[in-house]
Write an enzyme that holds these catalytic residues in place. Sequence first.
Site, PDB file in Angstrom:
ATOM      1  N   LYS A   1       0.834  -1.205   0.000  1.00  6.29           N
ATOM      2  CA  LYS A   1       0.000   0.000   0.000  1.00  6.29           C
ATOM      3  C   LYS A   1       0.867   1.253   0.000  1.00  6.29           C
ATOM      4  CE  LYS A   1      -3.785   2.023   2.752  1.00  6.29           C
ATOM      5  NZ  LYS A   1      -4.698   1.775   3.892  1.00  6.29           N
TER       6      LYS A   1
ATOM      7  N   SER B   1      -9.174   2.937   3.190  1.00  3.18           N
ATOM      8  CA  SER B   1      -8.194   3.547   2.312  1.00  3.18           C
ATOM      9  C   SER B   1      -7.349   2.544   1.527  1.00  3.18           C
ATOM     10  CB  SER B   1      -7.263   4.439   3.148  1.00  3.18           C
ATOM     11  OG  SER B   1      -6.569   3.678   4.121  1.00  3.18           O
TER      12      SER B   1
ATOM     13  N   SER C   1      -9.992   0.437   7.251  1.00  2.00           N
ATOM     14  CA  SER C   1      -9.404   0.657   5.925  1.00  2.00           C
ATOM     15  C   SER C   1      -8.960  -0.592   5.196  1.00  2.00           C
ATOM     16  CB  SER C   1      -8.219   1.624   6.037  1.00  2.00           C
ATOM     17  OG  SER C   1      -8.672   2.932   6.252  1.00  2.00           O
TER      18      SER C   1
END
Length: 480
Positions: free
Chosen positions: A86, A161, A185
């Site tokens: 990520k 996210s 997230s």
Amino acid sequence: MTVRSALGTAAALRQGQIDAVELTEQTLEAARGVGAQVGAFAHLLEDLSLAQAEAAARTLDDARRSGTLEQLGRAYPLLGVPLPVKDLTQIAGQPFGAGSALLEGNIAEVTDGVAQLLLDAGTVTIGKTSVPEFGFPCYTEPATGPPARTPWDLRRTAGGSSGGAAAAVASGVVPLAHGTDGGGSVRIPAACCGIVGIKPSRGLVSAGPHGTEGMGLVTDGMLARSVRDAAAGLDLIAVARPGDFLTSPRPQKGFLASCDRAPSALRIGVLTEPLAARTEIHPAALRGLERAVELLRGMGHQVQEVPAPFTPEQWRAFMPLWTVGAAALDLSEDAEPLLMELTRWLRAEGRTYDGVDLTRAMAGVQTIARRTGEAFSELDVVLTPSLAAPPALPETIQLADGGEDFDAQCRFTPWTSTWNMTGCAAISVPIHREAVDGIELPFGVHIGATRAGDDALLLGLAAQLEQADPWPLVRAPHEA
């Protein structure tokens, strides 16, 4: 490209059925194609990935010649497997943009601990997955790149996210991806994309050596198409480091082994009242929950409905921690106009609090955690829908006013953040699908542990559900 699980890919690499370099080239091609359709990647790391694949291929060749493939598989169970990182996590010498125009063109100087563990495990990074600005919202609309979309309906968000990570897994580009979770997230995008997402217990995955955990709201996790793959990924990163404020026990045989031990006669609570906001729950989300309940009852588990342990107004104790965290970003005043609206609003709100407010907020979050723990003390896990609604159309949650945007996110995700407050492990499983406006969409069920350190139990239960009612593994991008 043949779709395999992460564990299946690793086995095929060891058996010589596929070549690590060819696999990486195919994965990069898929990332440029399908991955671009769903907005999965902020940056592709072709040179790094091919170098990693070549190293994996050499290691595999050496093991075949020496007859040590079995030992190699135990030491490096995901060697050569594509596993992106990520873009809130740094890899030295590689782009690190965090979804913000302020960091466009930025190159990381250090490698964060979790990323280093994945590199050391011999996985192939492929790229950095897309994130919203600094990871704040539950949708993924970066300032510097395409938005992440669920392959089930390209009009709808992939969540956030870790939206890019979920989109990459769900669309079949990679079998497994790294994510982080500070309020849902990992689990929110897993639900939006019809895959598995696990947030481990507080203290299981170290934030070190470069990061700090603070109150431990944020942790690294894994997104995968199967529970076993998620567990195998968690085994790679569940490491304690010197200076950790809190550590959580790891099972002696690892988390993957826990997927083969189906728990029996668990005490399961079912919660349908929203926790973070007062909102209506979509009927399909409730039907998904009931589907899971029927399966669990059939397995011999004891299931009972439970009330909410606190009100949405009491949940607001979480707010100062989130907004002060945004305000604490070390940015110049000149940078403020370059930020997205939600980030500016969070920072402005955070500046209204002082040290006394922050101390009270920390106590408030612990009070909620205690109240929740006491309310659920007779239970092993609690089930809720993962989300209050189907994967959202971006215009319904990304709003022009920052405060209204935040409230809309709370209504969309009224359960996940509670498990960041308690520190207990939680997982979203894609148990249900249903047509909405003529398009089939995924509806996740959220399973939250009631005791810290029960990650293995959670994975065993999720694997039990998967075996009883398997879900689709890959979704080709669908345009309405």
